[in-house]
Design a protein around this motif. Structure first.
Motif, PDB file in Angstrom:
ATOM      1  N   CYS A  45      42.051  43.092  37.441  1.00 17.34           N
ATOM      2  CA  CYS A  45      41.534  41.985  38.237  1.00 17.34           C
ATOM      3  C   CYS A  45      42.603  40.897  38.279  1.00 17.34           C
ATOM      4  O   CYS A  45      43.055  40.432  37.234  1.00 17.34           O
ATOM      5  N   GLN A  46      43.004  40.521  39.452  1.00 14.30           N
ATOM      6  CA  GLN A  46      44.072  39.528  39.579  1.00 14.30           C
ATOM      7  C   GLN A  46      43.565  38.139  39.950  1.00 14.30           C
ATOM      8  O   GLN A  46      44.275  37.163  39.770  1.00 14.30           O
ATOM      9  N   ARG A  47      42.345  38.056  40.487  1.00 17.18           N
ATOM     10  CA  ARG A  47      41.821  36.755  40.908  1.00 17.18           C
ATOM     11  C   ARG A  47      40.418  36.549  40.366  1.00 17.18           C
ATOM     12  O   ARG A  47      39.618  37.486  40.322  1.00 17.18           O
ATOM     13  N   PHE A  48      40.108  35.349  39.982  1.00 18.21           N
ATOM     14  CA  PHE A  48      38.789  35.009  39.465  1.00 18.21           C
ATOM     15  C   PHE A  48      37.701  35.398  40.467  1.00 18.21           C
ATOM     16  O   PHE A  48      36.663  35.926  40.087  1.00 18.21           O
ATOM     17  N   GLU A  49      37.960  35.147  41.739  1.00 16.50           N
ATOM     18  CA  GLU A  49      36.976  35.423  42.780  1.00 16.50           C
ATOM     19  C   GLU A  49      36.647  36.909  42.914  1.00 16.50           C
ATOM     20  O   GLU A  49      35.616  37.264  43.487  1.00 16.50           O
ATOM     21  N   ASP A  50      37.488  37.777  42.394  1.00 13.65           N
ATOM     22  CA  ASP A  50      37.275  39.225  42.505  1.00 13.65           C
ATOM     23  C   ASP A  50      36.528  39.819  41.315  1.00 13.65           C
ATOM     24  O   ASP A  50      36.251  41.017  41.308  1.00 13.65           O
ATOM     25  N   LEU A  51      36.204  39.020  40.312  1.00 11.86           N
ATOM     26  CA  LEU A  51      35.549  39.544  39.112  1.00 11.86           C
ATOM     27  C   LEU A  51      34.201  40.165  39.440  1.00 11.86           C
ATOM     28  O   LEU A  51      33.409  39.613  40.203  1.00 11.86           O
ATOM     29  N   LEU A  69      33.803  39.232  19.741  1.00 12.48           N
ATOM     30  CA  LEU A  69      33.913  38.183  20.731  1.00 12.48           C
ATOM     31  C   LEU A  69      34.923  38.560  21.801  1.00 12.48           C
ATOM     32  O   LEU A  69      35.984  39.106  21.496  1.00 12.48           O
ATOM     33  N   VAL A  70      34.586  38.280  23.045  1.00 13.81           N
ATOM     34  CA  VAL A  70      35.515  38.417  24.161  1.00 13.81           C
ATOM     35  C   VAL A  70      35.854  37.012  24.645  1.00 13.81           C
ATOM     36  O   VAL A  70      34.956  36.208  24.900  1.00 13.81           O
ATOM     37  N   LEU A  71      37.136  36.726  24.718  1.00 13.88           N
ATOM     38  CA  LEU A  71      37.613  35.468  25.280  1.00 13.88           C
ATOM     39  C   LEU A  71      38.017  35.731  26.718  1.00 13.88           C
ATOM     40  O   LEU A  71      38.854  36.591  26.977  1.00 13.88           O
ATOM     41  N   LEU A  72      37.426  35.006  27.655  1.00 18.80           N
ATOM     42  CA  LEU A  72      37.796  35.128  29.052  1.00 18.80           C
ATOM     43  C   LEU A  72      38.688  33.957  29.412  1.00 18.80           C
ATOM     44  O   LEU A  72      38.251  32.807  29.365  1.00 18.80           O
ATOM     45  N   GLY A  73      39.937  34.249  29.738  1.00 24.57           N
ATOM     46  CA  GLY A  73      40.851  33.239  30.251  1.00 24.57           C
ATOM     47  C   GLY A  73      40.708  33.226  31.761  1.00 24.57           C
ATOM     48  O   GLY A  73      41.115  34.167  32.441  1.00 24.57           O
ATOM     49  N   SER A  74      40.111  32.168  32.315  1.00 29.03           N
ATOM     50  CA  SER A  74      39.714  32.143  33.724  1.00 29.03           C
ATOM     51  C   SER A  74      40.817  31.691  34.680  1.00 29.03           C
ATOM     52  O   SER A  74      40.553  31.416  35.843  1.00 29.03           O
ATOM     53  N   GLY A  75      42.045  31.618  34.211  1.00 28.83           N
ATOM     54  CA  GLY A  75      43.149  31.187  35.063  1.00 28.83           C
ATOM     55  C   GLY A  75      43.614  29.790  34.681  1.00 28.83           C
ATOM     56  O   GLY A  75      43.447  29.358  33.552  1.00 28.83           O
ATOM     57  N   ARG A  76      44.205  29.089  35.629  1.00 26.39           N
ATOM     58  CA  ARG A  76      44.771  27.763  35.354  1.00 26.39           C
ATOM     59  C   ARG A  76      43.717  26.716  35.016  1.00 26.39           C
ATOM     60  O   ARG A  76      44.009  25.728  34.361  1.00 26.39           O
ATOM     61  N   ARG A  77      42.507  26.935  35.521  1.00 23.47           N
ATOM     62  CA  ARG A  77      41.445  25.969  35.234  1.00 23.47           C
ATOM     63  C   ARG A  77      40.204  26.691  34.741  1.00 23.47           C
ATOM     64  O   ARG A  77      40.034  27.896  34.972  1.00 23.47           O
ATOM     65  N   LEU A  78      39.350  25.962  34.074  1.00 26.17           N
ATOM     66  CA  LEU A  78      38.116  26.510  33.536  1.00 26.17           C
ATOM     67  C   LEU A  78      37.129  26.779  34.669  1.00 26.17           C
ATOM     68  O   LEU A  78      36.818  25.882  35.450  1.00 26.17           O
ATOM     69  N   ARG A  79      36.684  28.027  34.744  1.00 29.13           N
ATOM     70  CA  ARG A  79      35.658  28.429  35.708  1.00 29.13           C
ATOM     71  C   ARG A  79      34.733  29.403  34.998  1.00 29.13           C
ATOM     72  O   ARG A  79      35.181  30.240  34.228  1.00 29.13           O
ATOM     73  N   PHE A  80      33.448  29.293  35.263  1.00 27.65           N
ATOM     74  CA  PHE A  80      32.468  30.151  34.608  1.00 27.65           C
ATOM     75  C   PHE A  80      31.992  31.245  35.561  1.00 27.65           C
ATOM     76  O   PHE A  80      31.696  30.972  36.722  1.00 27.65           O
TER      77      PHE A  80
END
Length: 126
Positions: A45-51, A69-80
């Motif tokens: 997955c390369q983009r948050f929008e494609d998850l 625990l899974v840590l999700l790094g959402s990119g440059r900014r925090l997005r849930f």
């Protein structure tokens, strides 16, 4: 005083920046999954929008035993992500923490150094 990790066999994120992450000295320019002891693999997955839910279900294939625990790094900014995408992990009683990718890198190093069964799914944005 000499400082060292409690668990030197754990993988370590040694540097990161816009568009790249270095793990154990090897630079990666794409999204990746890293387990404390299970290694590093590309994340499809390369983009948050494609998850999608399938991206999170596939994470378990990267660890010899289920992570705590899974840590999700959402990119440059925090997005849930929408909670329905995480049901496969949450249903297995695996915790999920979301943060920007830089914070996820730092947190991964701390938890892996403590010997925790942690898995990081890191979105690397170009």
């Amino acid at each position: 005083m000499k400082l060292h990790a409690d668990h030197p066999e754990a993988h370590s994120i040694t540097a990161y920046g816009d568009g790249w992450i270095t793990v154990n000295g090897q630079r990666h320019a794409q999204s990746l999954v890293i387990g404390a002891t299970s290694g590093v693999a590309p994340w499809a997955c390369q983009r948050f929008e494609d998850l999608e839910a399938a991206h999170f279900d596939q994470l378990l294939a990267h660890a010899p035993e289920p992570p705590e625990l899974v840590l999700l790094g959402s990119g440059r900014r925090l997005r849930f992500v929408h909670p329905r995408l995480l049901q496969g992990l949450l249903g297995r009683r695996i915790g999920v923490e979301t943060m920007d990718t830089a914070a996820a890198c730092r947190t991964f190093n701390i938890l892996a150094g403590e010997g925790r069964r942690v898995l990081a799914a890191l979105l690397v944005e170009p």
